[in-house]
Design a protein around this motif. Sequence first.
Motif, mmCIF file in Angstrom:
data_model
loop_
_atom_site.group_PDB
_atom_site.id
_atom_site.type_symbol
_atom_site.label_atom_id
_atom_site.label_comp_id
_atom_site.label_asym_id
_atom_site.label_seq_id
_atom_site.Cartn_x
_atom_site.Cartn_y
_atom_site.Cartn_z
ATOM 1 N N GLY A 77 -17.608 -69.044 -0.914
ATOM 2 C CA GLY A 77 -16.272 -69.207 -0.366
ATOM 3 C C GLY A 77 -15.240 -69.653 -1.385
ATOM 4 O O GLY A 77 -14.051 -69.754 -1.066
ATOM 5 N N GLU A 89 -22.902 -67.695 7.684
ATOM 6 C CA GLU A 89 -21.509 -68.147 7.622
ATOM 7 C C GLU A 89 -21.325 -69.416 8.449
ATOM 8 O O GLU A 89 -20.738 -70.411 7.981
ATOM 9 C CB GLU A 89 -20.599 -67.048 8.142
ATOM 10 C CG GLU A 89 -19.128 -67.418 8.257
ATOM 11 C CD GLU A 89 -18.353 -66.326 8.981
ATOM 12 O OE1 GLU A 89 -17.666 -65.569 8.291
ATOM 13 O OE2 GLU A 89 -18.476 -66.223 10.225
ATOM 14 N N ASN A 109 -20.529 -73.269 6.925
ATOM 15 C CA ASN A 109 -19.358 -74.031 7.384
ATOM 16 C C ASN A 109 -19.764 -75.360 8.017
ATOM 17 O O ASN A 109 -19.078 -76.380 7.845
ATOM 18 C CB ASN A 109 -18.560 -73.205 8.385
ATOM 19 C CG ASN A 109 -17.833 -72.048 7.726
ATOM 20 O OD1 ASN A 109 -17.474 -72.122 6.554
ATOM 21 N ND2 ASN A 109 -17.613 -70.974 8.470
#
Length: 310
Positions: free
Chosen positions: A172, A223, A227
Amino acid sequence: MLIEPFAGETVGSVYRRLATRNAVPMGELWTTIRHARPRLPLRTTPELVPRLVEELADLPPGFFYGRRSDRLFVRCIHTNWRHSNCPTCAPLPSAVTKCRRCTAGEPVEVRTRIGAVCARHRRWHYAGADRDLARSADFVRAERCLTGTLWERGIGPDTGELELATTLIRAGDLRQEDESHRPALECHYPEAVRLVALTTETWAERFLTNTNVGPIQVAALVEAAVNAVTGGTSHDVDAVRASFRAEGREAVIGLDRPVRFRYGRSSGLDELGRRILKFAPRVRAILLRHTDARKPPARRPRPSSRRAQR
């Protein structure tokens, strides 16, 4: 003069320290060994003669075989396919450098149940480093998770999962894309360990092994997990655990609300998810590596008496 070996110390480490203690160049010591074993290669490779190194260092026979408690757990036939540190099938971990504070400054390599952090001295010792830890509590917790929970899943510091986790965490951030694994792992060790622990739990294993779950759904899972461990709370981590399941040819993902994605259809991934999607097959293979089962070497059947007579 002899040396005091460390638990799990490698053949090469013992050989190097033995030569240093006796002020003998390693190559010269190897030449002496080759006089008795002329078929050995010219290159200094003490790993080829572990029993001889045991004799030179006055170590008990089988010292380099290692302790069962240091072996990475595997699933095998000897324990009815449960994870265990089976003395026949379970491997020793890759060699890692030991904390310099623990070795009184000597460079020592061991194959034992340790990761990258010395909990006693709060030092980062991975790959020969020796640095004080600013976030020591986070790193010590991660170390205990690695040598406890993850070790019993067959995951060690160099089995691939932690390297993958640091890659996923850095995915990211474009500025960190070219950062090598060693400094990246030191920066992200607590988060990387938490990510590996989360994505190798039983629920994640069931999701990833389902053949009806495609790369898009794998990317969505990773993902959400990235996070949750990097910027979320324990509630967010629990939400990830509860939100991914496979039903037939559909993957049900309910992080905010239950959404069903049929195999191969777009799932509306954000930028991080789209970047993870590019190497989803690699993600799946590495995160499922610990589920591989081992069987003892099969013996070839002996030829029948009739065949032998022909």
